[in-house]
Design a protein around this motif. Structure first.
Motif, PDB file in Angstrom:
ATOM      1  N   GLN A   2       0.817  -1.197   0.000  1.00  0.00           N
ATOM      2  CA  GLN A   2       0.000   0.000   0.000  1.00  0.00           C
ATOM      3  C   GLN A   2       0.856   1.255   0.000  1.00  0.00           C
ATOM      4  N   GLU A   6      -2.436   5.637   1.728  1.00  0.00           N
ATOM      5  CA  GLU A   6      -3.482   4.690   2.092  1.00  0.00           C
ATOM      6  C   GLU A   6      -3.244   4.108   3.474  1.00  0.00           C
ATOM      7  N   GLN A   7      -1.986   3.843   3.814  1.00  0.00           N
ATOM      8  CA  GLN A   7      -1.676   3.355   5.160  1.00  0.00           C
ATOM      9  C   GLN A   7      -2.070   4.394   6.210  1.00  0.00           C
ATOM     10  N   ARG A   9      -4.346   6.659   5.923  1.00  0.00           N
ATOM     11  CA  ARG A   9      -5.800   6.773   5.972  1.00  0.00           C
ATOM     12  C   ARG A   9      -6.392   5.628   6.796  1.00  0.00           C
ATOM     13  N   GLN A  10      -5.880   4.417   6.638  1.00  0.00           N
ATOM     14  CA  GLN A  10      -6.391   3.298   7.424  1.00  0.00           C
ATOM     15  C   GLN A  10      -6.077   3.483   8.901  1.00  0.00           C
TER      16      GLN A  10
END
Length: 556
Positions: A2, A6-7, A9-10
């Motif tokens: 990722q 994205e990391q 955001r998670q």
């Protein structure tokens, strides 16, 4: 694998759910939510540079006690020419971050008129190291009209390519409204490039009303910042245009347009357009405009919407403009919602600090041609007088013989052209003010003085590589070098402001009554603002769209 975004955001989701601790929590704040016109007490949880949650009971690595201070989205200037401050982006950030501004949409047609497309690239690079978020729109009028010749020219093909640049949000102000209304082919190709990009098309329709305004909006423009009366503002809103209410150093429209803003128009925002460094340090930036709005009976949340969620929505910046989950953690702590005194400014969840300057680009020197040393600046005897306003960038027409200060505009790019006319309304009785920041071609401009003082002021501009200078009786009284394309300085804002104050004091001693004389002079050559403007080719009647006693422009 990722991507980091994205990391992050998670992780933000996990922090919001209480599965992980955040990076920062601001406890005990009065949160201002301009989108819902609410003010409520909450803690604000931040992780990975974004807001994770609003509420209570949060855990984080670091805590800031707000102690009841107001926490609001930080401010965005949706239309500003950074170069007009005479500062680089880093210098501009140093001046405005303490006043709560963390994002700007720069319209860099000053540096682009001097250096071309590489000027836009430089502005965005300089923005990346400035300490604030700098976006841009692509200048649509380089040159501003067929009556101007600067250091560069952008056609529709070049503009179409620049519109693909990351952090470019749209096509900048379409100032050449006579060409839009007259169907000029080259201008309409530029509009077509803007429409094809799917981005915003900023307008600039000074004095345009009635069916001409409807026609201008029908060409596909989305906004306008040239309204000066409530009637003009309301007409623009009814035509579907977003209303940018301008309050800068040369054009002050906010007080006049407060009656419209009190009606809470959905599609409105506040912009500075052009604001000088001395005014920034003396009066503030968008925080000053908020004070005016609240003193004019706007609800604080409504006023804040004009510099937060509204401009973010207009420009498609969907994670700016609110303090809400998933949004960038760009916010201010305010002592109150009357004076809007900023206690601290945050960008990405960190205390905001100005960054570093990007080196200047090569080019942009001042070359007044081979005959400058012997130039004489005679005014044709029957030319009308340009009446100058201290609070607007428009001028009016005075009768021949009524002038009291000479204006000279000289080509700075080595072509050796210049023209002179008479002005009134400046109060200047002696000496010369010389500048190399003259919208939009950025030729050299000289106000007042003998031919000898004008020539000396020009020589000093050449020596400095551009700037501002006051000469009187053969003596340099005050100056400010602008080595970045003849437009900007990397001096600290306080030092640059002090030198501008010295320039203003020197001019006041010579009778000048303009509150911001450098900014006012910088607009006396802009060929798309009524009624009279001066270019190296001659005196332009903007309303008639022709040179006085000379050429009629082509509009088709």
């Amino acid at each position: 694998m990722q991507a980091q975004g994205e990391q992050d955001r998670q992780r933000l989701v996990r922090v919001a759910r209480g599965q992980e601790a955040g990076d920062l929590v601001v406890r005990g704040a009065q949160v201002v939510q301009p989108a819902t016109r609410e003010i409520f007490e909450a803690d604000v949880l931040i992780a990975a540079g974004r807001v994770a949650a609003l509420g209570s009971g949060f855990q984080a690595a670091r805590t800031i006690e707000a102690r009841g201070a107001y926490l609001a989205p930080s401010f965005m200037d949706a239309h500003v020419h950074i170069e007009s401050s005479l500062l680089t982006p880093a210098g501009f950030a140093a001046a405005v971050l303490p006043h709560g501004t963390t994002a700007v949409v720069a319209e860099p047609h000053e540096v682009v008129n001097v250096l071309g497309g590489k000027g836009l690239s430089w502005m965005l690079r300089a923005g990346e190291t400035s300490g604030m978020r700098v976006y841009a729109s692509v200048p649509s009028c380089v040159p501003a009209s067929e009556f101007e010749t600067g250091g560069a020219a952008l056609d529709a093909g070049a503009i179409a390519e620049l519109l693909k640049t990351p952090k470019v949000l749209g096509l900048a102000e379409m100032m050449n409204y006579p060409a839009v209304l007259g169907g000029n082919g080259a201008v309409w190709e530029i509009l077509a490039a803007g429409r094809a990009s799917g981005l915003r098309l900023d307008g600039h329709a000074s004095g345009v009303t009635g069916r001409d305004l409807m026609a201008y909006a029908a060409a596909g423009l989305h906004s306008d910042h040239e309204a000066t009366t409530p009637e003009e503002a309301q007409e623009r809103l009814r035509a579907g245009l977003w209303l940018m209410v301008r309050e800068g150093s040369a054009a002050r429209n906010l007080e006049a347009l407060l009656p419209v803003l009190r009606q809470r128009p959905r599609r409105a925002m506040l912009v500075s357009d052009d604001v000088s460094v001395d005014e920034l340090l003396e009066l503030g930036h968008l925080d000053r405009l908020l004070r005016v709005c609240v003193a004019g009976d706007l609800h604080p949340a409504d006023a804040l919407a004009l510099v937060t969620c509204n401009p973010a929505e207009y420009w498609g910046l969907h994670d700016l403009g609110l303090v809400a989950p998933g949004y960038h953690a760009d916010f201010v702590l305010l002592r109150d919602l009357r004076d809007f005194e900023v206690l601290e400014t945050f960008v990405g969840g960190q205390e905001a600090r100005a960054g570093r300057h990007t080196p200047a680009l090569a080019g942009g020197d001042i070359n007044l041609g081979p005959h400058w040393a012997s130039a004489k600046f005679d005014v044709p005897p029957n030319w009308p007088v340009m009446e100058v306003s201290a609070t607007q960038i428009t001028t009016s027409v005075g009768p021949a013989g009524s002038g009291d200060a000479k204006l000279v505009i000289a080509d700075r790019y080595g072509r050796g052209d210049w023209a002179a006319c008479w002005t009134s309304g400046t109060g200047l009785r002696g000496g010369t003010l010389g500048i190399s920041i003259l919208h939009d071609a950025h030729h050299a401009a000289f106000l007042g003085g003998s031919d000898a003082d004008i020539r000396q002021a020009g020589e000093e501009l050449c020596r400095m590589g551009g700037g501002v200078v006051v000469v009187a009786g053969g003596e340099v009284r005050a100056s400010l070098p602008l080595p970045y394309a003849g437009l900007m300085t990397d001096q600290p804002p306080a030092e640059a402001a002090q030198r501008l104050n010295d320039i203003r004091d020197a001019l006041a001693s010579l009778g000048c009554t303009l509150p911001y004389p450098v900014t006012t002079l910088s607009f006396l050559g802009l060929s798309v603002i009524p009624a009279l403007k001066l270019t190296p080719r001659g005196l332009l009647d903007v309303t008639a769209w022709q040179l006085v006693g000379g050429q009629q422009a082509e509009t088709a």
